[in-house]
Design an enzyme around this catalytic site. Structure first.
Site, PDB file in Angstrom:
ATOM      1  N   TYR A 158      -3.385  11.797   7.110  1.00  0.00           N
ATOM      2  CA  TYR A 158      -3.149  10.266   6.718  1.00  0.00           C
ATOM      3  C   TYR A 158      -4.447   9.426   7.022  1.00  0.00           C
ATOM      4  O   TYR A 158      -4.839   8.618   6.038  1.00  0.00           O
ATOM      5  CB  TYR A 158      -1.984   9.622   7.304  1.00  0.00           C
ATOM      6  CG  TYR A 158      -1.257   8.536   6.547  1.00  0.00           C
ATOM      7  CD1 TYR A 158      -0.413   9.099   5.760  1.00  0.00           C
ATOM      8  CD2 TYR A 158      -1.510   7.289   6.547  1.00  0.00           C
ATOM      9  CE1 TYR A 158       0.174   8.228   4.859  1.00  0.00           C
ATOM     10  CE2 TYR A 158      -0.778   6.439   5.872  1.00  0.00           C
ATOM     11  CZ  TYR A 158       0.035   7.009   4.953  1.00  0.00           C
ATOM     12  OH  TYR A 158       0.844   6.079   4.293  1.00  0.00           O
ATOM     13  N   LYS A 165      -3.292   0.806   6.657  1.00  0.00           N
ATOM     14  CA  LYS A 165      -1.937   0.095   7.094  1.00  0.00           C
ATOM     15  C   LYS A 165      -2.118  -0.692   8.209  1.00  0.00           C
ATOM     16  O   LYS A 165      -1.174  -1.528   8.282  1.00  0.00           O
ATOM     17  CB  LYS A 165      -0.996   1.303   7.347  1.00  0.00           C
ATOM     18  CG  LYS A 165      -0.469   2.386   5.815  1.00  0.00           C
ATOM     19  CD  LYS A 165      -0.097   1.125   4.574  1.00  0.00           C
ATOM     20  CE  LYS A 165       0.483   2.013   3.429  1.00  0.00           C
ATOM     21  NZ  LYS A 165       0.888   1.135   2.487  1.00  0.00           N
TER      22      LYS A 165
HETATM   23  P1  NAP Z   1       4.258   4.926  -6.021  1.00  0.00           P
HETATM   24  O1  NAP Z   1       5.324   4.821  -6.719  1.00  0.00           O
HETATM   25  O2  NAP Z   1       2.816   5.595  -6.330  1.00  0.00           O
HETATM   26  O3  NAP Z   1       3.437   3.560  -6.137  1.00  0.00           O
HETATM   27  C1  NAP Z   1       2.186   3.055  -5.622  1.00  0.00           C
HETATM   28  C2  NAP Z   1       1.623   2.178  -6.550  1.00  0.00           C
HETATM   29  O4  NAP Z   1       0.556   1.444  -6.353  1.00  0.00           O
HETATM   30  C3  NAP Z   1       1.618   2.837  -8.231  1.00  0.00           C
HETATM   31  O5  NAP Z   1       2.115   2.225  -9.231  1.00  0.00           O
HETATM   32  C4  NAP Z   1      -0.057   2.624  -8.359  1.00  0.00           C
HETATM   33  O6  NAP Z   1      -0.456   2.808  -9.734  1.00  0.00           O
HETATM   34  C5  NAP Z   1      -0.031   1.409  -7.654  1.00  0.00           C
HETATM   35  N1  NAP Z   1      -1.424   1.032  -7.469  1.00  0.00           N
HETATM   36  C6  NAP Z   1      -2.530   1.960  -6.881  1.00  0.00           C
HETATM   37  N2  NAP Z   1      -3.807   1.224  -6.863  1.00  0.00           N
HETATM   38  C7  NAP Z   1      -3.530   0.078  -7.524  1.00  0.00           C
HETATM   39  C8  NAP Z   1      -4.365  -1.007  -7.677  1.00  0.00           C
HETATM   40  N3  NAP Z   1      -5.758  -1.182  -7.739  1.00  0.00           N
HETATM   41  N4  NAP Z   1      -3.664  -2.171  -8.517  1.00  0.00           N
HETATM   42  C9  NAP Z   1      -2.557  -2.041  -8.576  1.00  0.00           C
HETATM   43  N5  NAP Z   1      -1.566  -1.128  -8.383  1.00  0.00           N
HETATM   44  C10 NAP Z   1      -2.216  -0.121  -7.949  1.00  0.00           C
HETATM   45  O7  NAP Z   1       4.258   5.238  -4.418  1.00  0.00           O
HETATM   46  P2  NAP Z   1       5.380   4.713  -3.318  1.00  0.00           P
HETATM   47  O8  NAP Z   1       5.504   5.623  -2.256  1.00  0.00           O
HETATM   48  O9  NAP Z   1       6.426   3.967  -4.001  1.00  0.00           O
HETATM   49  O10 NAP Z   1       4.275   3.617  -2.605  1.00  0.00           O
HETATM   50  C11 NAP Z   1       4.623   2.156  -2.709  1.00  0.00           C
HETATM   51  C12 NAP Z   1       4.106   1.507  -1.124  1.00  0.00           C
HETATM   52  O11 NAP Z   1       4.930   2.109  -0.312  1.00  0.00           O
HETATM   53  C13 NAP Z   1       2.716   1.689  -0.945  1.00  0.00           C
HETATM   54  O12 NAP Z   1       2.184   0.833  -0.301  1.00  0.00           O
HETATM   55  C14 NAP Z   1       2.972   3.084   0.148  1.00  0.00           C
HETATM   56  O13 NAP Z   1       1.768   3.225   1.168  1.00  0.00           O
HETATM   57  C15 NAP Z   1       4.154   2.587   0.623  1.00  0.00           C
HETATM   58  N6  NAP Z   1       4.965   3.619   1.621  1.00  0.00           N
HETATM   59  C16 NAP Z   1       5.416   4.614   1.077  1.00  0.00           C
HETATM   60  C17 NAP Z   1       5.999   5.740   1.665  1.00  0.00           C
HETATM   61  C18 NAP Z   1       6.430   7.239   1.184  1.00  0.00           C
HETATM   62  O14 NAP Z   1       6.647   8.009   1.834  1.00  0.00           O
HETATM   63  N7  NAP Z   1       6.492   7.205  -0.070  1.00  0.00           N
HETATM   64  C19 NAP Z   1       6.046   5.418   3.194  1.00  0.00           C
HETATM   65  C20 NAP Z   1       5.698   4.266   3.850  1.00  0.00           C
HETATM   66  C21 NAP Z   1       5.100   3.379   2.957  1.00  0.00           C
HETATM   67  P3  NAP Z   1      -1.041   4.092 -10.228  1.00  0.00           P
HETATM   68  O15 NAP Z   1       0.322   5.107 -10.251  1.00  0.00           O
HETATM   69  O16 NAP Z   1      -1.487   3.889 -11.516  1.00  0.00           O
HETATM   70  O17 NAP Z   1      -2.217   4.369  -9.066  1.00  0.00           O
END
Ligand code: NAP
Length: 263
Positions: A158, A165
């Site tokens: 990570y 984070k």
């Molecule tokens: P996700 O569906 O891939 O969502 C992440 C989003 O961030 C995507 O739409 C991505 O767009 C967008 N993004 C990245 N860079 C950007 C930028 N410069 N401007 C605008 N948008 C941007 O994945 P997710 O897991 O749901 O992630 C959402 C949040 O949850 C994140 O903060 C992640 O760290 C957090 N989280 C996830 C998990 C897990 O296990 N999935 C656990 C804990 C926390 P693109 O697709 O165009 O890059």
């Protein structure tokens, strides 16, 4: 017991929905079901058709492209929010990114470029979004972002995202202090591992997911739907009085070292 949340007089901006598996979408589904009017931003044009498909059939919805690191696009996004809604009650930040190389090598070898990218996209954009939103936010509004336990403990691979984070969680507290006298709440949800596009880019995520399911107090991982429900609590009036917090929805994974009988 059922609690009905009526958000039909409320407005929200959700940043960071890539597809139906996105945690941002799990949150948006709760808001839409409660009658909220929701605007969405997406990073690049390739995501537009998916978001159009997801939001079709929902009234009061609009979508706009905005890279959260691009000042001009952020200004245009919040101008659109003003034009569509006048004011905002809720802001959801569901955005993270770190270059793949930074998660494949040792943390020790993180380059300054990768450090800056990860921290800028995954943490600073929350500060920027809150600042752009401030003039539109009603008193008592609520801001929610997404974090992960790698801010507190070393999770293999990570790496710099764990640092990002930690910065996001600290930023949550500072923003909560700055906006507190207007009772604007700022909280971050620490979600357990969930199968999303962003998660797939973490080397070894499958193993992490399976280990989570074995070791969590519930013997399973938390679900995106459960993230959505905690967000609904924090974004709605159910969560008044709660600010500056990192709240876990991980089926009790972070409280365990290892489950008896598991490795
Ligand atoms: P996700 O569906 O891939 O969502 C992440 C989003 O961030 C995507 O739409 C991505 O767009 C967008 N993004 C990245 N860079 C950007 C930028 N410069 N401007 C605008 N948008 C941007 O994945 P997710 O897991 O749901 O992630 C959402 C949040 O949850 C994140 O903060 C992640 O760290 C957090 N989280 C996830 C998990 C897990 O296990 N999935 C656990 C804990 C926390 P693109 O697709 O165009 O890059």
């Amino acid at each position: 017991m059922s609690v009905t949340v009526d958000l039909s007089s409320k407005t929200a901006l959700v940043m960071g929905v890539a597809n139906a598996r996105s945690l941002g979408w799990a949150i948006a589904e709760q808001l839409l079901a409660a009658g909220c009017r929701v605007g969405f931003s997406y990073q690049g044009e390739r995501l537009k058709p998916e978001l159009e498909k997801l939001t079709a059939g929902h009234s009061g919805v609009w979508i706009q492209q905005a890279d959260a690191t691009n000042e001009e696009e952020m200004t245009a996004l919040f101008a659109r929010a003003k034009e569509e809604f006048g004011t905002l009650d809720m802001l959801v930040h569901s955005i993270a990114f770190a270059p793949r190389g930074a998660m494949e090598n040792r943390f020790l070898d993180t380059s300054p470029e990768d450090w800056n990218t990860a921290l800028s996209v995954s943490a600073y954009t929350l500060v920027s979004a809150a600042r752009h939103a401030e003039p539109l936010l009603n008193d008592g509004a609520s801001i929610v972002s997404l974090t992960y336990h790698a801010s507190q403990q070393v999770v293999p691979k990570y790496n710099v995202m764990g640092v990002a984070k930690a910065a996001l969680e600290a930023a949550t507290r500072y923003l909560a202090a700055d906006l507190g006298l207007r009772e604007i709440r700022v909280n971050t949800i620490s979600a357990g591992p969930m199968r999303t596009i962003a998660a797939r880019s973490i080397p070894g995520f499958s193993g992490l997911y399976d280990k989570g399911a074995r070791n969590a107090a519930f013997g399973r991982n938390a679900t995106p739907g459960e993230v959505g429900k905690l967000a609904l609590f924090l974004l709605s009036d159910l969560g008044t009085g709660v600010t500056g917090q990192t709240m876990y929805v991980d089926a009790g994974l972070s409280i365990m070292t290892v489950r008896e009988g598991q490795e």
